[in-house]
Design a protein around this motif. Structure first.
Motif, mmCIF file in Angstrom:
data_model
loop_
_atom_site.group_PDB
_atom_site.id
_atom_site.type_symbol
_atom_site.label_atom_id
_atom_site.label_comp_id
_atom_site.label_asym_id
_atom_site.label_seq_id
_atom_site.Cartn_x
_atom_site.Cartn_y
_atom_site.Cartn_z
ATOM 1 N N PHE A 14 -6.011 1.053 1.797
ATOM 2 C CA PHE A 14 -6.233 -0.025 1.724
ATOM 3 C C PHE A 14 -6.503 -0.365 0.446
ATOM 4 N N PRO A 38 -19.039 10.682 11.363
ATOM 5 C CA PRO A 38 -20.327 9.101 10.424
ATOM 6 C C PRO A 38 -19.185 8.243 10.552
ATOM 7 N N ALA A 41 -16.083 7.356 7.653
ATOM 8 C CA ALA A 41 -15.057 8.322 7.474
ATOM 9 C C ALA A 41 -13.314 8.621 7.918
ATOM 10 N N GLY A 42 -13.280 7.793 8.541
ATOM 11 C CA GLY A 42 -11.888 7.486 9.238
ATOM 12 C C GLY A 42 -11.012 7.673 10.205
ATOM 13 N N LYS A 43 -11.964 7.387 11.585
ATOM 14 C CA LYS A 43 -11.597 7.099 12.256
ATOM 15 C C LYS A 43 -11.160 6.248 13.549
ATOM 16 N N THR A 44 -12.142 5.176 13.048
ATOM 17 C CA THR A 44 -11.327 4.172 13.680
ATOM 18 C C THR A 44 -9.805 3.465 13.192
ATOM 19 N N ARG A 323 -11.922 -6.732 12.495
ATOM 20 C CA ARG A 323 -11.644 -5.389 12.701
ATOM 21 C C ARG A 323 -10.380 -5.072 13.634
HETATM 22 N N1 LIG Z 1 -9.123 -3.066 6.894
HETATM 23 C C1 LIG Z 1 -10.022 -2.497 6.165
HETATM 24 N N2 LIG Z 1 -10.058 -2.583 4.227
HETATM 25 C C2 LIG Z 1 -10.562 -2.365 3.257
HETATM 26 N N3 LIG Z 1 -10.832 -0.933 3.790
HETATM 27 C C3 LIG Z 1 -10.935 -0.686 5.031
HETATM 28 C C4 LIG Z 1 -10.214 -1.320 6.431
HETATM 29 N N4 LIG Z 1 -10.897 -0.554 7.294
HETATM 30 C C5 LIG Z 1 -11.313 0.604 7.012
HETATM 31 N N5 LIG Z 1 -11.743 0.012 6.337
HETATM 32 C C6 LIG Z 1 -12.342 1.504 4.698
HETATM 33 O O1 LIG Z 1 -12.226 2.791 5.240
HETATM 34 C C7 LIG Z 1 -13.362 3.926 5.603
HETATM 35 C C8 LIG Z 1 -12.662 4.073 6.432
HETATM 36 O O2 LIG Z 1 -13.334 3.308 8.071
HETATM 37 P P1 LIG Z 1 -13.664 3.457 9.287
HETATM 38 O O3 LIG Z 1 -13.266 2.193 10.002
HETATM 39 O O4 LIG Z 1 -11.630 3.967 10.106
HETATM 40 O O5 LIG Z 1 -14.363 4.783 9.472
HETATM 41 P P2 LIG Z 1 -14.911 5.131 11.308
HETATM 42 O O6 LIG Z 1 -15.376 6.306 10.549
HETATM 43 O O7 LIG Z 1 -13.996 4.337 12.136
HETATM 44 O O8 LIG Z 1 -16.101 3.933 10.669
HETATM 45 P P3 LIG Z 1 -16.615 3.579 11.989
HETATM 46 O O9 LIG Z 1 -17.630 4.688 12.200
HETATM 47 O O10 LIG Z 1 -18.224 2.773 11.064
HETATM 48 O O11 LIG Z 1 -15.343 2.607 12.322
HETATM 49 C C9 LIG Z 1 -13.844 3.002 4.886
HETATM 50 O O12 LIG Z 1 -14.676 3.062 3.871
HETATM 51 C C10 LIG Z 1 -13.710 1.453 5.263
HETATM 52 O O13 LIG Z 1 -14.507 0.410 4.476
#
Ligand SMILES: Nc1ncnc2c1ncn2[C@@H]1O[C@H](COP(=O)(O)OP(=O)(O)OP(=O)(O)O)[C@@H](O)[C@H]1O
Length: 325
Positions: A14, A38, A41-44, A323
């Motif tokens: 991103f 955590p 981490a990038g899971k979603t 999201r």
């Molecule tokens: N649409 C977006 N635009 C910019 N940065 C994003 C976007 N979506 C995610 N990120 C960034 O990408 C990284 C991974 O986010 P992600 O949501 O995948 O993590 P996660 O492990 O799923 O955490 P959570 O459990 O909080 O959802 C983070 O630094 C987040 O801020």
């Protein structure tokens, strides 16, 4: 093809943030596979790419045998998704939420009605079929979302943080449903979680993710054995103000965890114990209590990333306001 999901060198950027960084893994048909890590981490982001909601920056992803970029429609027909944020309509009844979803997937008539009641029964919501969802508890909503995701009989079920925000009893109930889905429907289940107990209890294999990268993957037992097989806690006589660590051939690492307690990682506690006593006595240390247990996934996380999963959760991080893509 025995792999339900194949991910090869997946990258998602991103702007200047690399949310997913060269991630590769494979999920076998019929297994429960978890991404543990955590917040941030990038899971979603990974689950959104796997479910065709986001396009990868580079890399290859095949879900149910189809490329998510070139055949998103084929992938969507074969997957069910439960999002982290609720996506059911509060103004409708449980039945109507299910009905609309079923119609969107081309189901109708008696077949749809039968499946709706069968699935509401599966998640113990049949008595509430005609109640408005706005009166449902968080756990009931999550159960309804799980039932809805199964309506079109997907091959693979994706669950993004399936028990986030639920109380401990409800979490255990949701775990029971997830295990029953695997058992009764033979479905492949891919889930993300930041709960170590959830990953440990539910998943046959886990990938530990941090800062967009997979740090390790394997069965919970394989991951725990990265650390040595057992952890021994040695309590020393309270008069020892600053106990030195105990070194021995059988001790892989030693750390002082409180004023009078040392934590020793050993391959085998039974064979290490006499050596630990010998080493302590040669240093003039008096052991007053010894206990041992298997490592937890939290300790594996510390070993791999240098910090606690809980600390990382508190770090938080930027979350985009919306999201949905
Ligand atoms: N649409 C977006 N635009 C910019 N940065 C994003 C976007 N979506 C995610 N990120 C960034 O990408 C990284 C991974 O986010 P992600 O949501 O995948 O993590 P996660 O492990 O799923 O955490 P959570 O459990 O909080 O959802 C983070 O630094 C987040 O801020």
């Amino acid at each position: 093809m025995s792999e339900a999901i194949v991910v090869e060198n997946l990258v998602k950027k991103f702007k200047d943030i690399t949310a997913v960084d060269q991630v590769s893994f494979q999920v076998k048909q019929g297994e429960i596979y978890g991404l543990l890590g955590p917040n941030g981490a990038g899971k979603t982001t990974t689950i959104h790419i796997l479910t065709t909601l986001l396009r990868p920056t580079s890399g290859k992803v095949f879900v149910a045998g189809y490329d998510v970029v070139t055949s998103p429609g084929e992938v969507r027909k074969r997957i069910g998704i439960v999002f982290q944020d609720p996506s059911i309509d509060n103004q409708l009844t449980a039945y109507d939420n299910m009905y609309i979803h079923g119609r969107l997937y081309g189901l109708s008539g008696e077949e749809l009605k039968r499946k709706i009641y069968q699935l509401l029964d599966f998640v113990d919501l049949k008595p509430y079929a005609n109640k408005l969802v706005r009166y449902f508890s968080g756990g009931m909503r999550r159960r309804l979302e799980i039932a809805r995701s199964l309506l079109h009989e997907p091959d693979i079920l994706f669950l993004d943080e399936p028990t986030i925000g639920l109380d401990p009893q409800t979490r255990v109930k949701i775990w029971d449903y997830i295990m029953a889905i695997k058992k009764e429907h033979g479905m492949t289940i891919f889930l993300t979680t930041h709960y170590m107990d959830e990953a440990d209890q539910l998943c046959e294999r886990i990938a530990i993710m941090d800062h967009g990268q997979i740090k390790a993957q394997g069965t919970p037992e394989q991951l725990k054995s990265l650390l040595g097989n057992e952890i021994v806690y040695v309590k020393l006589d309270g008069n020892t103000t600053s106990p030195p660590c105990i070194e021995s051939d059988y001790v892989e690492s030693c750390k002082q965890v409180s004023r009078d307690t040392l934590q020793l990682v050993v391959k085998n506690a039974a064979t290490a114990m006499p050596r630990i006593f010998e080493a302590a006595s040669s240093k003039g240390l008096k052991i007053i209590e010894v206990s041992y247990r298997r490592p937890t996934l939290n300790e594996v996380f510390i070993y791999l990333t240098g910090r606690e999963l809980r600390d990382s959760l508190e770090e938080g991080g930027f979350r985009p306001p919306h999201r949905r893509w």
